[in-house]
Write a protein that holds these residues in place. Structure first.
Motif, PDB file in Angstrom:
ATOM      1  N   ASN A 299     -27.474  -9.902 -13.446  1.00 14.09           N
ATOM      2  CA  ASN A 299     -27.989  -8.596 -13.871  1.00 14.09           C
ATOM      3  C   ASN A 299     -28.329  -8.624 -15.368  1.00 14.09           C
ATOM      4  OD1 ASN A 299     -27.577  -7.343 -11.300  1.00 14.09           O
ATOM      5  ND2 ASN A 299     -25.398  -7.214 -11.769  1.00 14.09           N
ATOM      6  N   THR A 300     -29.390  -9.306 -15.701  1.00 12.44           N
ATOM      7  CA  THR A 300     -29.703  -9.520 -17.118  1.00 12.44           C
ATOM      8  C   THR A 300     -31.108  -9.112 -17.523  1.00 12.44           C
ATOM      9  OG1 THR A 300     -30.358 -11.799 -16.603  1.00 12.44           O
ATOM     10  CG2 THR A 300     -28.068 -11.458 -17.296  1.00 12.44           C
ATOM     11  N   GLU A 301     -31.860  -8.460 -16.654  1.00 10.75           N
ATOM     12  CA  GLU A 301     -33.242  -8.100 -16.993  1.00 10.75           C
ATOM     13  C   GLU A 301     -33.303  -7.271 -18.272  1.00 10.75           C
ATOM     14  OE1 GLU A 301     -31.771  -7.485 -14.145  1.00 10.75           O
ATOM     15  OE2 GLU A 301     -32.915  -8.327 -12.479  1.00 10.75           O
TER      16      GLU A 301
ATOM     17  N   GLY B  38     -34.920 -10.687 -24.781  1.00  7.14           N
ATOM     18  CA  GLY B  38     -35.203 -10.550 -26.201  1.00  7.14           C
ATOM     19  C   GLY B  38     -33.992 -10.275 -27.057  1.00  7.14           C
ATOM     20  N   ALA B  39     -32.888  -9.816 -26.437  1.00  7.46           N
ATOM     21  CA  ALA B  39     -31.681  -9.504 -27.210  1.00  7.46           C
ATOM     22  C   ALA B  39     -30.799 -10.727 -27.395  1.00  7.46           C
ATOM     23  CB  ALA B  39     -30.896  -8.390 -26.533  1.00  7.46           C
ATOM     24  N   VAL B  40     -30.655 -11.512 -26.331  1.00 10.08           N
ATOM     25  CA  VAL B  40     -29.898 -12.765 -26.376  1.00 10.08           C
ATOM     26  C   VAL B  40     -30.695 -13.813 -25.601  1.00 10.08           C
ATOM     27  CG1 VAL B  40     -27.628 -11.679 -26.583  1.00 10.08           C
ATOM     28  CG2 VAL B  40     -28.564 -12.142 -24.310  1.00 10.08           C
ATOM     29  N   THR B  41     -30.390 -15.070 -25.835  1.00  6.42           N
ATOM     30  CA  THR B  41     -31.102 -16.146 -25.151  1.00  6.42           C
ATOM     31  C   THR B  41     -30.629 -16.261 -23.709  1.00  6.42           C
ATOM     32  OG1 THR B  41     -31.347 -17.369 -27.216  1.00  6.42           O
ATOM     33  CG2 THR B  41     -31.610 -18.615 -25.167  1.00  6.42           C
ATOM     34  N   LEU B  42     -31.590 -16.312 -22.793  1.00  2.10           N
ATOM     35  CA  LEU B  42     -31.313 -16.485 -21.370  1.00  2.10           C
ATOM     36  C   LEU B  42     -31.807 -17.847 -20.914  1.00  2.10           C
ATOM     37  CD1 LEU B  42     -32.440 -12.992 -19.982  1.00  2.10           C
ATOM     38  CD2 LEU B  42     -30.162 -13.665 -20.771  1.00  2.10           C
ATOM     39  N   SER B  43     -31.142 -18.417 -19.912  1.00  2.00           N
ATOM     40  CA  SER B  43     -31.565 -19.698 -19.359  1.00  2.00           C
ATOM     41  C   SER B  43     -32.762 -19.496 -18.438  1.00  2.00           C
ATOM     42  CB  SER B  43     -30.416 -20.329 -18.572  1.00  2.00           C
ATOM     43  OG  SER B  43     -30.221 -19.626 -17.348  1.00  2.00           O
ATOM     44  N   GLN B  44     -33.276 -20.602 -17.901  1.00  2.00           N
ATOM     45  CA  GLN B  44     -34.404 -20.503 -16.967  1.00  2.00           C
ATOM     46  C   GLN B  44     -34.021 -19.738 -15.699  1.00  2.00           C
ATOM     47  OE1 GLN B  44     -35.559 -24.195 -15.001  1.00  2.00           O
ATOM     48  NE2 GLN B  44     -33.638 -25.172 -15.651  1.00  2.00           N
TER      49      GLN B  44
ATOM     50  N   GLU C 254     -26.934 -17.519 -22.023  1.00  2.00           N
ATOM     51  CA  GLU C 254     -26.463 -18.794 -22.553  1.00  2.00           C
ATOM     52  C   GLU C 254     -25.288 -18.553 -23.503  1.00  2.00           C
ATOM     53  OE1 GLU C 254     -29.536 -21.160 -24.262  1.00  2.00           O
ATOM     54  OE2 GLU C 254     -30.518 -21.533 -22.323  1.00  2.00           O
ATOM     55  N   ILE C 255     -24.187 -19.271 -23.248  1.00  2.00           N
ATOM     56  CA  ILE C 255     -22.998 -19.137 -24.094  1.00  2.00           C
ATOM     57  C   ILE C 255     -22.435 -20.518 -24.414  1.00  2.00           C
ATOM     58  CG2 ILE C 255     -22.343 -16.863 -23.213  1.00  2.00           C
ATOM     59  CD1 ILE C 255     -20.261 -18.265 -21.450  1.00  2.00           C
ATOM     60  N   ASP C 256     -21.607 -20.560 -25.480  1.00  2.00           N
ATOM     61  CA  ASP C 256     -20.894 -21.802 -25.785  1.00  2.00           C
ATOM     62  C   ASP C 256     -19.483 -21.699 -25.218  1.00  2.00           C
ATOM     63  OD1 ASP C 256     -19.405 -20.211 -27.500  1.00  2.00           O
ATOM     64  OD2 ASP C 256     -20.325 -20.971 -29.337  1.00  2.00           O
ATOM     65  N   ARG C 257     -18.635 -22.670 -25.554  1.00  2.00           N
ATOM     66  CA  ARG C 257     -17.308 -22.701 -24.936  1.00  2.00           C
ATOM     67  C   ARG C 257     -16.407 -21.565 -25.418  1.00  2.00           C
ATOM     68  NH1 ARG C 257     -13.412 -25.699 -27.948  1.00  2.00           N
ATOM     69  NH2 ARG C 257     -14.186 -26.378 -29.985  1.00  2.00           N
ATOM     70  N   ARG C 258     -16.798 -20.876 -26.474  1.00  2.00           N
ATOM     71  CA  ARG C 258     -16.043 -19.720 -26.946  1.00  2.00           C
ATOM     72  C   ARG C 258     -16.702 -18.398 -26.536  1.00  2.00           C
ATOM     73  NH1 ARG C 258     -12.090 -21.055 -30.675  1.00  2.00           N
ATOM     74  NH2 ARG C 258     -12.192 -23.190 -31.465  1.00  2.00           N
TER      75      ARG C 258
ATOM     76  N   VAL D   9     -22.062 -10.842 -30.493  1.00  2.00           N
ATOM     77  CA  VAL D   9     -22.276 -10.545 -29.070  1.00  2.00           C
ATOM     78  C   VAL D   9     -21.742 -11.724 -28.256  1.00  2.00           C
ATOM     79  CG1 VAL D   9     -23.932 -10.029 -27.245  1.00  2.00           C
ATOM     80  CG2 VAL D   9     -24.305  -9.146 -29.571  1.00  2.00           C
ATOM     81  N   PHE D  10     -20.848 -11.429 -27.325  1.00  2.00           N
ATOM     82  CA  PHE D  10     -20.213 -12.448 -26.498  1.00  2.00           C
ATOM     83  C   PHE D  10     -20.519 -12.135 -25.031  1.00  2.00           C
ATOM     84  CE2 PHE D  10     -18.053 -11.664 -30.426  1.00  2.00           C
ATOM     85  CZ  PHE D  10     -17.799 -12.935 -30.932  1.00  2.00           C
ATOM     86  N   ALA D  11     -20.258 -13.091 -24.149  1.00  2.00           N
ATOM     87  CA  ALA D  11     -20.559 -12.865 -22.730  1.00  2.00           C
ATOM     88  C   ALA D  11     -19.594 -13.644 -21.856  1.00  2.00           C
ATOM     89  CB  ALA D  11     -22.002 -13.254 -22.414  1.00  2.00           C
ATOM     90  N   ALA D  12     -19.390 -13.149 -20.637  1.00  2.00           N
ATOM     91  CA  ALA D  12     -18.461 -13.788 -19.702  1.00  2.00           C
ATOM     92  C   ALA D  12     -18.834 -13.424 -18.272  1.00  2.00           C
ATOM     93  CB  ALA D  12     -17.033 -13.345 -20.000  1.00  2.00           C
ATOM     94  N   GLY D  13     -18.411 -14.269 -17.339  1.00  2.00           N
ATOM     95  CA  GLY D  13     -18.563 -13.949 -15.922  1.00  2.00           C
ATOM     96  C   GLY D  13     -19.794 -14.540 -15.270  1.00  2.00           C
ATOM     97  N   ASP D  14     -20.138 -14.003 -14.103  1.00  2.00           N
ATOM     98  CA  ASP D  14     -21.184 -14.576 -13.260  1.00  2.00           C
ATOM     99  C   ASP D  14     -22.577 -14.500 -13.858  1.00  2.00           C
ATOM    100  OD1 ASP D  14     -19.202 -15.088 -11.478  1.00  2.00           O
ATOM    101  OD2 ASP D  14     -19.889 -13.720  -9.908  1.00  2.00           O
ATOM    102  N   ALA D  15     -22.777 -13.671 -14.886  1.00  2.00           N
ATOM    103  CA  ALA D  15     -24.108 -13.554 -15.487  1.00  2.00           C
ATOM    104  C   ALA D  15     -24.352 -14.594 -16.572  1.00  2.00           C
ATOM    105  CB  ALA D  15     -24.295 -12.156 -16.086  1.00  2.00           C
ATOM    106  N   THR D  16     -23.383 -15.481 -16.800  1.00  2.00           N
ATOM    107  CA  THR D  16     -23.520 -16.481 -17.859  1.00  2.00           C
ATOM    108  C   THR D  16     -23.804 -17.861 -17.286  1.00  2.00           C
ATOM    109  OG1 THR D  16     -21.202 -17.207 -17.963  1.00  2.00           O
ATOM    110  CG2 THR D  16     -21.784 -15.177 -19.145  1.00  2.00           C
ATOM    111  N   THR D  17     -24.010 -18.814 -18.201  1.00  2.00           N
ATOM    112  CA  THR D  17     -24.311 -20.193 -17.801  1.00  2.00           C
ATOM    113  C   THR D  17     -23.082 -20.987 -17.386  1.00  2.00           C
ATOM    114  OG1 THR D  17     -24.254 -20.739 -20.167  1.00  2.00           O
ATOM    115  CG2 THR D  17     -26.422 -20.424 -19.162  1.00  2.00           C
TER     116      THR D  17
END
Length: 519
Positions: free
Chosen positions: A455-457, A461-467, A472-476, A484-492
Motif C-alpha cells: 500500500n504505497t501509491e 516521490g516522498a521516499v524511494t520505492l523499489s521496482q 526501500e530501507i536499510d538494516r536500521r 522517516v522509517f519503515a517496517a513490515g510487508d510494504a518494505t523491501t
C-alpha cells in the motif's frame, strides 16, 4: 453446547450485566431451530439476569431478539451465533444489558445523536473474519440508539434471501432495504458514511489537525505498526498511530500457527490483542483514517507532515511507515465489474456462499492451494489455475490437493477474462500457454490468490520505492528521507511474516528514538 470452562467464562462476563435482558426466539420445526433453542437456553442458565422465551413473532426462523426490560431495542440475530460470531453475541448481550461499549465518548455521542430511521440487515458467514467487526459495530449502534435497528443474518441459514438479493460476498449490509456497505468497515467508517453531508467529517478532520506535533507518528495498525507504537511509547516520547483499521491484513488471516510461543490463534484474535496491548500505553490512536500523502521535513530537525484522505494533516519529528499490503488483483476484464458478484479474495469469508457451486482459484502458491483445499469441502467443483508450469505451494499441500476428487488443476494457464451475465459471474476464459489455445470454464465464483501488493501509491516521490513499489530501507529501517522509517510487508525486507514484521516495527521505533536523541 457450552462446555464447563466456557460457562465459567460467561459467568464472569455476564456479571457485568446490570439490567435484566430477554432472549426472545422465533423458531420452526427445523433442526437448526432446535439447535438455537438449546444454545439460548444454556446461555440463559448461566445468568439470573438473562431469560429465554419463545414467541415466534418474527418471520425469519430461526432467529432471536435481545431485549432489555423497559427499553425499545431492535437487535436480532437470524443465526446460530457460533464461530467468529460468538463474540458478537456475547458483546450484544453485555451492551443491551447495560455494560458500556469500549468506544470513546465522542463516538458514543455520535451514535446517540443519529436522527431518522436506520434499519440495517447484515449478511455474514460463520467463517468470515471481516464480518464480526461490522456486526459488532451495528449491534453497538442498535443497543445505544432506538432509532437504529439491526438484524445479523447467517447467509447459510437463509440461502433464498442470499439468492434473491444476489449476495456473493460478505459482509453485505443493507440499510432500509437498499445496499449500504460491502466488505469490512469500522464503526467510525459506518458513522462517517451516515454523517456524510452533515459536517461531521469536517469536524473530525479539524479535530485531528489541531493535535500538537508528535515525536513519533506511526502509519499503519498491523503487527509492524503496533510493535513500533509500543516500542516508541515505552521510550516516553509522544507517540501517535494512524490506521485505516487496527490489525491490518492480519484481520483477514484464518489460522496462525507459526507465531512463536503461540501454537494457534486466529487473525481477528491477534488483531484484538495488538489493539489491547497498544492501549496499555500513552499512544494517540487515530483509527479509521487513511493516509494520502507524506511531506518529509524540509530541513534537518524539522517536522514531517502526514496528510489524510479526510483533509486533516498531522506533523511529527519522525514518521514510521507501516502501511502493509492488500490482495493483488489479476487486472483482467470482468474482475472489477463482478467484484462481490462472484469475484472474491477471501475464501474463508465468502466460501460458504458458494456451497454446491463451481468455483475457480487463481494462484498456485500456498495461499491458492490452501484456498482450493478449503473450498473443495464446500463447492461442487474447484478449478485451480496457475500461470507457471508447476504449482509453487509446499509439497504437503500439493499432495493434499491432488487427493481431492472434485479438484481440477490447470498449470500454464493465464486467466484473460472473467465472464458474467451482468448480475453475477458465469465463467472465466484462460489461455493455455503451451498450446496457445483459449478455453472457457463455466462456474459461479472466482477466488483470486496471487499474493500481496504494498500500500504505497500515496508515497510516490516522498521516499524511494523499489521496482515492486516496496519502500526501500536499510538494516536500521531508514528510508531515503531523513527522519522517516519503515517496517513490515510494504518494505523491501524479504519474507512477509507476522513475526518478522513485528521485529522490524521494533527496529524502526528504536531507530526513530535514536534519531530524536541526535536531533
Amino acid at each position: 453446547m457450552l462446555d464447563a470452562a466456557l460457562k465459567t467464562q460467561l459467568q464472569a462476563y455476564f456479571a457485568r450485566i446490570v439490567t435484566p435482558i430477554t432472549l426472545r426466539a422465533s423458531l420452526d420445526d427445523s433442526e437448526k431451530s432446535t439447535e438455537l433453542a438449546e444454545l439460548l437456553q444454556e446461555v440463559a442458565s448461566v445468568s439470573d439476569n438473562i431469560s429465554y422465551v419463545r414467541s415466534d413473532d418474527d418471520s425469519r426462523r430461526p432467529s432471536f431478539a435481545i431485549e432489555r426490560q423497559g427499553a425499545d431495542i431492535g437487535l436480532r440475530f437470524a443465526a446460530i451465533p457460533g464461530g467468529h460470531e460468538f463474540n458478537s453475541f456475547v458483546l450484544a448481550l453485555l451492551h443491551v444489558g447495560g455494560h458500556p461499549p469500549k468506544e470513546d465518548e465522542e463516538t458514543l455521542a455520535r451514535i446517540k445523536a443519529l436522527d431518522g430511521e436506520y434499519r440495517f440487515e447484515t449478511y455474514f458467514s460463520l467463517t468470515c473474519q471481516n464480518c464480526p467487526e461490522v456486526v459488532q459495530a451495528l449491534d453497538t449502534m442498535a443497543a445505544l440508539n432506538p432509532r437504529v435497528r439491526h438484524v445479523a443474518i447467517d447467509g447459510g441459514l437463509f440461502p433464498k434471501e442470499v439468492e434473491e438479493r444476489g449476495i456473493m460476498a460478505v459482509p453485505a449490509v443493507y440499510l432500509n432495504g437498499e445496499p449500504f456497505q460491502h466488505g469490512r468497515a469500522t464503526l467510525e467508517q459506518i458513522l462517517d458514511k451516515l454523517d456524510a453531508g452533515a459536517g461531521a467529517g469536517e469536524k473530525k478532520a479539524a479535530s485531528i489537525s489541531a493535535k500538537e506535533p508528535f515525536d513519533v507518528l506511526v502509519v499503519g495498525g498491523g503487527p509492524a505498526g503496533a510493535a513500533a507504537a509500543i516500542y516508541a511509547a515505552r521510550k516516553g516520547v509522544r507517540t501517535g498511530i494512524v490506521a485505516e483499521r487496527f490489525g491490518g491484513q492480519v484481520q483477514d488471516t484464518a489460522g496462525i500457527e507459526n507465531f512463536i510461543s503461540v501454537p494457534h490463534t486466529e487473525g481477528p484474535q491477534m488483531a484484538a490483542a495488538l489493539e489491547r496491548h497498544v492501549a496499555e500505553y500513552s499512544v494517540d490512536v487515530m483509527n479509521g483514517q487513511i493516509a494520502s500523502a507524506l511531506v518529509p521535513a524540509a530541513e534537518a530537525g524539522g517536522l514531517a507532515e502526514l496528510k489524510l484522505a479526510n483533509g486533516a494533516s498531522l506533523k511529527s519529528k519522525t514518521i514510521i511507515l507501516a502501511p502493509g499490503a492488500r490482495w493483488r488483483r489479476i487486472n483482467v476484464p470482468g474482475e472489477t465489474e463482478y467484484m462481490t458478484k462472484g469475484v472474491a479474495y477471501c475464501p474463508h469469508c465468502d466460501g460458504p456462499l458458494f456451497k454446491g457451486k463451481r468455483v475457480a482459484v487463481i494462484g498456485g502458491g500456498n495461499s491458492g492451494v490452501e484456498a482450493a483445499i478449503d473450498l473443495a469441502g464446500l463447492a461442487s467443483h474447484v478449478t485451480l489455475l496457475e500461470f507457471d508450469a508447476k504449482l509453487r505451494a509446499d509439497g504437503i499441500l500439493q499432495e493434499k490437493l491432488r487427493s481431492l476428487p472434485n479438484v481440477t488443476i490447470l498449470v500454464s494457464a493465464q486467466t484473460t477474462e472473467i465472464l458474467g451475465d451482468g448480475a453475477k459471474v458465469t465463467g472465466l476464459v484462460y489461455r493455455d500457454r503451451e498450446s496457445e489455445a483459449t478455453r472457457t470454464v463455466e462456474l459461479e465464483g472466482v477466488f483470486v490468490q496471487i499474493g500481496l501488493l504494498p500500500n504505497t501509491e500515496w508515497l510516490n516521490g516522498a521516499v524511494t520505492l523499489s521496482q515492486y513499489k516496496e519502500i526501500e530501507i536499510d538494516r536500521r529501517c531508514h528510508t531515503s528521507a531523513p527522519g522517516v522509517f519503515a517496517a513490515g510487508d510494504a518494505t523491501t525486507v524479504p519474507y512477509k511474516q507476522i513475526v518478522i514484521a513485528m521485529g522490524e516495527g521494533a527496529t524502526a521505533a528504536l531507530s526513530a528514538f535514536d534519531h530524536l536523541v541526535r536531533m
